[in-house]
Design an enzyme around this catalytic site. Structure first.
Site, PDB file in Angstrom:
ATOM      1  N   LYS A 167       0.824  -1.212   0.000  1.00  0.00           N
ATOM      2  CA  LYS A 167       0.000   0.000   0.000  1.00  0.00           C
ATOM      3  C   LYS A 167       0.857   1.260   0.000  1.00  0.00           C
ATOM      4  O   LYS A 167       0.590   2.204  -0.752  1.00  0.00           O
ATOM      5  CB  LYS A 167      -0.940  -0.014   1.212  1.00  0.00           C
ATOM      6  CG  LYS A 167      -1.918   1.163   1.260  1.00  0.00           C
ATOM      7  CD  LYS A 167      -3.152   0.818   2.064  1.00  0.00           C
ATOM      8  CE  LYS A 167      -2.908   0.795   3.539  1.00  0.00           C
ATOM      9  NZ  LYS A 167      -3.167   2.101   4.182  1.00  0.00           N
TER      10      LYS A 167
ATOM     11  N   GLY B  86      -4.931   8.162   5.629  1.00  0.00           N
ATOM     12  CA  GLY B  86      -4.018   9.105   6.263  1.00  0.00           C
ATOM     13  C   GLY B  86      -2.767   9.344   5.440  1.00  0.00           C
ATOM     14  O   GLY B  86      -2.244  10.461   5.398  1.00  0.00           O
TER      15      GLY B  86
ATOM     16  N   ARG C  19      -8.234  12.370  13.040  1.00  0.00           N
ATOM     17  CA  ARG C  19      -6.799  12.105  13.202  1.00  0.00           C
ATOM     18  C   ARG C  19      -5.981  13.403  13.178  1.00  0.00           C
ATOM     19  O   ARG C  19      -6.365  14.375  12.516  1.00  0.00           O
ATOM     20  CB  ARG C  19      -6.325  11.116  12.140  1.00  0.00           C
ATOM     21  CG  ARG C  19      -7.000   9.773  12.287  1.00  0.00           C
ATOM     22  CD  ARG C  19      -6.620   8.793  11.199  1.00  0.00           C
ATOM     23  NE  ARG C  19      -5.218   8.384  11.305  1.00  0.00           N
ATOM     24  CZ  ARG C  19      -4.647   7.524  10.477  1.00  0.00           C
ATOM     25  NH1 ARG C  19      -5.358   6.999   9.472  1.00  0.00           N
ATOM     26  NH2 ARG C  19      -3.378   7.189  10.631  1.00  0.00           N
TER      27      ARG C  19
ATOM     28  N   ASP D 237       2.215  -0.936  11.939  1.00  0.00           N
ATOM     29  CA  ASP D 237       0.935  -1.349  11.368  1.00  0.00           C
ATOM     30  C   ASP D 237       0.617  -2.810  11.640  1.00  0.00           C
ATOM     31  O   ASP D 237      -0.538  -3.227  11.511  1.00  0.00           O
ATOM     32  CB  ASP D 237       0.919  -1.094   9.860  1.00  0.00           C
ATOM     33  CG  ASP D 237       0.752   0.366   9.508  1.00  0.00           C
ATOM     34  OD1 ASP D 237       0.279   1.137  10.366  1.00  0.00           O
ATOM     35  OD2 ASP D 237       1.096   0.752   8.376  1.00  0.00           O
TER      36      ASP D 237
ATOM     37  N   ARG E  14      -5.871   1.860  18.649  1.00  0.00           N
ATOM     38  CA  ARG E  14      -5.645   0.422  18.478  1.00  0.00           C
ATOM     39  C   ARG E  14      -5.214  -0.281  19.759  1.00  0.00           C
ATOM     40  O   ARG E  14      -5.437  -1.486  19.902  1.00  0.00           O
ATOM     41  CB  ARG E  14      -4.641   0.176  17.347  1.00  0.00           C
ATOM     42  CG  ARG E  14      -5.248   0.444  15.981  1.00  0.00           C
ATOM     43  CD  ARG E  14      -4.285   0.224  14.842  1.00  0.00           C
ATOM     44  NE  ARG E  14      -4.983   0.385  13.559  1.00  0.00           N
ATOM     45  CZ  ARG E  14      -4.374   0.534  12.390  1.00  0.00           C
ATOM     46  NH1 ARG E  14      -3.050   0.551  12.330  1.00  0.00           N
ATOM     47  NH2 ARG E  14      -5.081   0.664  11.281  1.00  0.00           N
TER      48      ARG E  14
END
Length: 435
Positions: free
Chosen positions: A22, A94, A122, A314, A345
């Site tokens: 990504k 983001g 965010r 991540d 998270r």
């Protein structure tokens, strides 16, 4: 709104190729658009986030053709972008919003950036502050979206010490530096993914990297080249953990990006005792690739080294699942950045683990997880519209005795649109249900 209904399975096998990276897909669209000439991309991730980036540059006058994972970009050069007719909506991405803000800060036209409800929560001050120091004029909603960027500002290079370990902030400043007068230098707190630096070199831009200091001088042109996007290690991580915790498993993931700034998940799993090996290592387009074989193994709890946190930021949610299946306690600290992702998270994963019956203690900057057994029936997990939460708890089903339901999983399409298909291909049993 959709949900996962996941039935327990205990055996995984097969060979998979997960979708393109990504981070690299985003950057290939951005730099290809700003380059002179035609950039051809293969292996592009066709996820919602990367398509948001693609559409943004189409809206700024760049001709981009795409067919599945093949993309052709007819670059307009550094100064060829056109004013979009409407605000650029970057959805949930983001990466898109922060990197593109660096490019737009130097354009002649005014622009506005916005996103969905999650992205609008965010923090954007982390890019507004350095861009303002360079001479940009940006209005925000108390440091959050939307961002209104005034065109026609002359940017000057700066020497900037990053206040957070963030590849997005680093890349934003470097992209603005392409347009700035003089030298722009970034000093990192800790190593972060370096795809922007590698790709700038691929486009022929001189950039100096000396340990934690990255410098470039504005004013040089980018020249198109062919890009082959490797498989995303962040997506591969779900299956690395799946094979590690399943009672019986032997899977191979092919062509995975093993860039040194991205392999924290591999290092952490090895420290936990995972049976994981790399083969067929090679370099394509400045990025390192390998095939990764993972077999089931009893994991052990560890204190995750702080120097690996930024290299696995991540992948940490699915590492929480690995920790919950490990023997003993796993401790994570220095991971406060997890609290400002698509969700908090740390807290969201802790809540889900508690529902599974796993003891944990939330810390300000991390978590303590005591390995245990997922023994509770009737488990329903709320993903908080976070793709990595959804997929992480789907992987947890491999150690469950009962069906797990995971609510609000539409966001998986942002990063891993064929997750369910590939998971079921190796032996999992995930049903996507429209609720």
């Amino acid at each position: 709104m959709s949900k996962f209904v996941v039935k327990p399975t205990n055996s995984l096998s097969g060979c998979l190729k997960v979708p393109g990276d990504k981070s690299i897909s985003h950057r290939s669209i951005m730099l290809g658009s700003l380059a002179n000439g035609v950039t051809k991309i293969s292996g592009f991730l066709e996820g919602e986030d990367t398509l948001s980036t693609l559409k943004a540059f189409q809206d700024m006058g760049v001709k981009i053709e795409y067919n599945g994972d093949n993309v052709t970009i007819y670059g307009v050069g550094l100064n060829g972008l056109k004013k979009p007719l409407t605000p650029l909506d970057l959805g949930n991405s983001g990466t898109s919003i922060r990197l593109i803000s660096g490019i737009l800060a130097a354009q002649k036209f005014d622009s506005e950036l916005c996103g969905d409800e999650s992205l609008s929560k965010r923090p954007m001050g982390r890019v507004i502050n350095p861009l303002t120091k360079m001479g940009a004029m940006i209005e925000s909603n108390n440091g959050k979206l939307p961002l209104k960027i005034k065109g026609g500002q002359a940017l000057n290079g700066i020497h900037y010490d990053l206040l957070v370990a963030s590849a997005q902030v680093k890349s934003c400043v470097l992209l603005a530096g392409l347009y700035a007068k003089g030298e722009t230098c970034i000093k990192e707190l800790a190593p972060t993914r370096d795809h922007t630096e590698r790709m700038l070199k691929g486009f022929g831009y001189k950039i100096d990297v000396n340990k934690n200091k990255i410098c470039l001088i504005g004013g040089t042109q980018l020249n198109a080249f062919a890009i082959q996007v490797p498989s995303d290690i962040s997506s591969a991580a779900f299956f690395m953990v799946a094979a590690s915790i399943a009672p019986k498993a032997d899977i191979t993931l092919t062509g995975v990006n093993i860039n040194p700034t991205r392999i924290g998940v591999i290092d952490i799993l090895k420290l936990m005792g995972a049976n994981l090996s790399l083969s067929n290592e090679r370099e394509i387009g400045g990025e390192l690739l390998a095939d990764i074989r993972i077999q089931s193994e009893q994991l052990k709890g560890i204190r995750i080294p702080e120097e690996l946190v930024s290299l696995a930021i991540d992948e940490l949610p699915v590492i929480f699942i690995a920790a919950s299946c490990a023997k003993g306690e796993t401790i994570l600290t220095d991971a406060k950045e997890l609290r400002v992702k698509e969700s908090d998270r740390i807290q969201v994963m802790a809540d889900g683990l508690s529902i599974l019956g796993i003891k944990n203690e939330v810390l300000e900057d991390g978590i303590k997880i005591q390995g245990g057994v997922f023994s509770k029936p009737g488990i329903v997990i709320e993903s908080h519209h976070d793709h990595r939460i959804s997929m992480s708890f789907a992987i947890a089903s491999l150690r469950c005795q009962y069906i797990i339901e995971i609510e609000d999983v539409d966001n998986v399409k942002t990063s891993f649109p064929n997750f369910v298909e590939l998971a079921n291909q190796i032996g999992m049993n995930i049903n996507l249900v429209n609720s």
